[in-house]
Design a protein around this motif. Structure first.
Motif, PDB file in Angstrom:
ATOM      1  N   THR A  41       0.866  -1.180   0.000  1.00  0.00           N
ATOM      2  CA  THR A  41       0.000   0.000   0.000  1.00  0.00           C
ATOM      3  C   THR A  41       0.900   1.227   0.000  1.00  0.00           C
ATOM      4  OG1 THR A  41      -0.079   0.279   2.415  1.00  0.00           O
ATOM      5  CG2 THR A  41      -1.634  -1.303   1.435  1.00  0.00           C
ATOM      6  N   ASP A  42       0.294   2.407   0.067  1.00  0.00           N
ATOM      7  CA  ASP A  42       1.087   3.631   0.103  1.00  0.00           C
ATOM      8  C   ASP A  42       1.960   3.712   1.354  1.00  0.00           C
ATOM      9  OD1 ASP A  42       0.068   4.457  -2.284  1.00  0.00           O
ATOM     10  OD2 ASP A  42      -1.436   5.813  -1.416  1.00  0.00           O
ATOM     11  N   GLU A  43       1.585   2.964   2.395  1.00  0.00           N
ATOM     12  CA  GLU A  43       2.325   3.042   3.652  1.00  0.00           C
ATOM     13  C   GLU A  43       2.859   1.686   4.111  1.00  0.00           C
ATOM     14  OE1 GLU A  43       3.292   5.492   5.925  1.00  0.00           O
ATOM     15  OE2 GLU A  43       2.930   6.838   4.232  1.00  0.00           O
ATOM     16  N   SER A  44       2.997   0.735   3.187  1.00  0.00           N
ATOM     17  CA  SER A  44       3.528  -0.569   3.595  1.00  0.00           C
ATOM     18  C   SER A  44       4.179  -1.277   2.417  1.00  0.00           C
ATOM     19  CB  SER A  44       2.422  -1.455   4.183  1.00  0.00           C
ATOM     20  OG  SER A  44       1.469  -1.806   3.190  1.00  0.00           O
ATOM     21  N   VAL A  45       5.006  -2.265   2.752  1.00  0.00           N
ATOM     22  CA  VAL A  45       5.629  -3.117   1.744  1.00  0.00           C
ATOM     23  C   VAL A  45       5.398  -4.574   2.122  1.00  0.00           C
ATOM     24  CG1 VAL A  45       7.423  -1.441   1.165  1.00  0.00           C
ATOM     25  CG2 VAL A  45       7.879  -3.154   2.928  1.00  0.00           C
ATOM     26  N   LYS A  46       5.367  -5.431   1.116  1.00  0.00           N
ATOM     27  CA  LYS A  46       5.317  -6.869   1.338  1.00  0.00           C
ATOM     28  C   LYS A  46       6.749  -7.382   1.325  1.00  0.00           C
ATOM     29  CE  LYS A  46       4.767  -9.642  -2.007  1.00  0.00           C
ATOM     30  NZ  LYS A  46       6.096 -10.277  -1.782  1.00  0.00           N
ATOM     31  N   LEU A  47       7.122  -8.096   2.368  1.00  0.00           N
ATOM     32  CA  LEU A  47       8.470  -8.619   2.472  1.00  0.00           C
ATOM     33  C   LEU A  47       8.592  -9.957   1.741  1.00  0.00           C
ATOM     34  CD1 LEU A  47       9.089  -7.846   6.250  1.00  0.00           C
ATOM     35  CD2 LEU A  47       9.790  -6.485   4.271  1.00  0.00           C
ATOM     36  N   PHE A  48       9.808 -10.311   1.395  1.00  0.00           N
ATOM     37  CA  PHE A  48      10.089 -11.619   0.819  1.00  0.00           C
ATOM     38  C   PHE A  48       9.661 -12.680   1.833  1.00  0.00           C
ATOM     39  CE2 PHE A  48      13.275 -14.353  -1.624  1.00  0.00           C
ATOM     40  CZ  PHE A  48      12.632 -14.180  -2.841  1.00  0.00           C
ATOM     41  N   PRO A  49       9.153 -13.821   1.392  1.00  0.00           N
ATOM     42  CA  PRO A  49       8.619 -14.802   2.349  1.00  0.00           C
ATOM     43  C   PRO A  49       9.711 -15.402   3.231  1.00  0.00           C
ATOM     44  CG  PRO A  49       8.690 -15.731   0.145  1.00  0.00           C
ATOM     45  CD  PRO A  49       9.000 -14.271   0.005  1.00  0.00           C
ATOM     46  N   SER A  50       9.301 -15.804   4.417  1.00  0.00           N
ATOM     47  CA  SER A  50      10.201 -16.502   5.334  1.00  0.00           C
ATOM     48  C   SER A  50       9.723 -17.939   5.512  1.00  0.00           C
ATOM     49  CB  SER A  50      10.253 -15.783   6.687  1.00  0.00           C
ATOM     50  OG  SER A  50       8.950 -15.662   7.237  1.00  0.00           O
ATOM     51  N   HIS A  51      10.604 -18.791   5.987  1.00  0.00           N
ATOM     52  CA  HIS A  51      10.274 -20.196   6.263  1.00  0.00           C
ATOM     53  C   HIS A  51       9.751 -20.934   5.025  1.00  0.00           C
ATOM     54  CE1 HIS A  51      10.873 -18.962  10.368  1.00  0.00           C
ATOM     55  NE2 HIS A  51       9.854 -18.137  10.318  1.00  0.00           N
ATOM     56  N   SER A  52      10.248 -20.560   3.870  1.00  0.00           N
ATOM     57  CA  SER A  52       9.793 -21.201   2.629  1.00  0.00           C
ATOM     58  C   SER A  52      10.132 -22.688   2.599  1.00  0.00           C
ATOM     59  CB  SER A  52      10.425 -20.505   1.412  1.00  0.00           C
ATOM     60  OG  SER A  52       9.991 -19.176   1.311  1.00  0.00           O
TER      61      SER A  52
END
Length: 397
Positions: A247-258
């Motif tokens: 969103t304008d105020e957030s980012v999606k991080l790369f996944p963990s525990h893949s």
């Protein structure tokens, strides 16, 4: 009956996945249902590939711009922060830069030229030649860059990234200086606090800056590698590497525990079908667009998690080499039988450099991840799972 089809790749349509959903069961249910509806069988060594964004979403693996700003403030103590070699991307970098600016006293951005590390061009090589500029030795101010090359815009999107990045920083009320150089030490003329923002060469650049006397040096993997607040997002392995806008105020991080996820999928499919398939998580493919010159791979790795059967590189021989050289005197069934015998023996013999010449010497996960990325796309296809059959087959199967 002899098979007449080799590798088959299917994009599997999935439900809209939200935070907290049971991804493992959704993947397995989708896979089994698709096989029943489309009328194909699940086989051993088939591959199910999951796009990284669909793995991050149920994990709730998001971070706010304020989370980023807080970590920048903690690490750089509100100093002037040099943002070194960022890629040119609204999706990948604009919100990160907003967070960096929010947490710093002011920002100095050093852009590589003519292009960033993944091939997004500010200018063309021809323009550099015409201007008589040496990109390996010349450091340019924003004014000098404009005098040589004028206003820049991305060939596909029309975005002027110089203007965009300046607007992002100044939108946070911070002073922004932009310079152009491929020498990482050039930024030390402006600040000794540097955030290395490139993806694939970050370790080398970090070493160069530390040896040159930089006071505080971090890379994107160091930012949000631990939470900055009780409910703040983070990724202990990748930090902000592989992040993109949410969103304008957030980012999606790369996944963990893949790794745990792909192994759980493999186990669940075997439990329900009796078949042992391979599973992997994939992000950007690793291929170059010959027109736009973009290399595509803006993630730290193509695959952050994969089952053991996907380790290594292909072991293949070149059919046309065998047909044109070793068996040039054979035809028809005799030629086919001779080639089948060579393929059958390839695992038991020393590798023939000539017979394998022209086969692709890349990791299986890079090849399969690129195949999956091109299949699923990044838009509205609605196929975040890619099912691949026959990938490990050869002419003898």
């Amino acid at each position: 009956m002899e098979r007449v089809v080799g590798t088959v790749v299917r994009g599997l349509r999935a439900p809209i996945i939200k935070e907290g959903d049971d991804l493992v069961n959704i993947v397995v249910d989708t896979l089994i249902n698709a096989a029943e509806v489309e009328g194909y069988e699940i086989h051993d060594r088939d591959i199910i590939a999951l796009t990284e964004s669909i793995v991050a979403r149920p994990q709730g693996n998001y971070a706010s711009i304020d989370d980023i700003a807080k970590d920048i403030e903690n690490k750089f103590e509100q100093d002037t922060v040099g943002v070194l070699f960022p890629i040119l991307s609204r999706n990948r970098f604009m919100n990160l830069l907003k967070g960096f600016a929010r947490g710093a006293q002011e920002i100095v951005i050093q852009l590589s030229y003519p292009a960033d590390e993944v091939g997004n061009h500010l200018i063309s090589v021809d323009q550099i030649d015409e201007a008589g500029v040496n990109p390996w030795s010349d450091t340019l101010t924003e004014e000098e860059f404009g005098q040589h090359f004028g206003k820049t815009s991305h060939p596909f999107t029309g975005v002027d990234y110089i203007e965009l990045y300046r607007d992002v920083v100044e939108g946070e009320g911070k002073k922004c200086t932009i310079l152009f150089s491929n020498d990482p030490q050039a930024i030390l003329e402006h600040t000794d606090s540097v955030l290395v923002s490139e993806v694939h060469n970050r370790a080398r650049t970090l070493n160069i800056l530390k040896e040159a006397g930089a006071k505080r040096v971090y890379d994107l993997g160091d930012i949000l590698a631990a939470p900055t607040s009780k409910n703040g997002g983070y990724n202990e392995e990748f930090g902000l590497l592989g992040a993109n806008n949410a969103t304008d105020e957030s980012v999606k991080l790369f996944p963990s525990h893949s790794q745990k996820i792909v192994e759980a999928i493999q186990d669940k499919v075997e439990e329900r079908t009796g078949k042992t398939i391979e599973a992997m998580v994939y992000g950007d493919g690793a291929f170059k667009d010959p027109v736009g010159q973009i290399w595509e791979l803006a993630d730290p790795v193509v695959s952050p998690g994969f089952t053991s059967g996907l380790m290594g590189t292909p072991n293949e021989v070149k059919l046309k080499y065998l047909a044109d050289n070793q068996y040039s005197d054979l035809k028809g069934d005799e030629l086919a039988d001779a080639i089948r015998e060579s393929i059958d023996q390839k695992d038991n013999q020393a590798k023939d450099a000539k017979a394998s010449l022209g086969t692709t010497p890349r990791q299986l996960t890079d090849l399969i991840g690129s195949l999956a990325d091109l299949t699923s796309g990044s838009g509205d296809k609605g196929t975040p799972f890619v099912y691949i059959q026959g990938y490990f087959d050869d002419f003898t199967n």
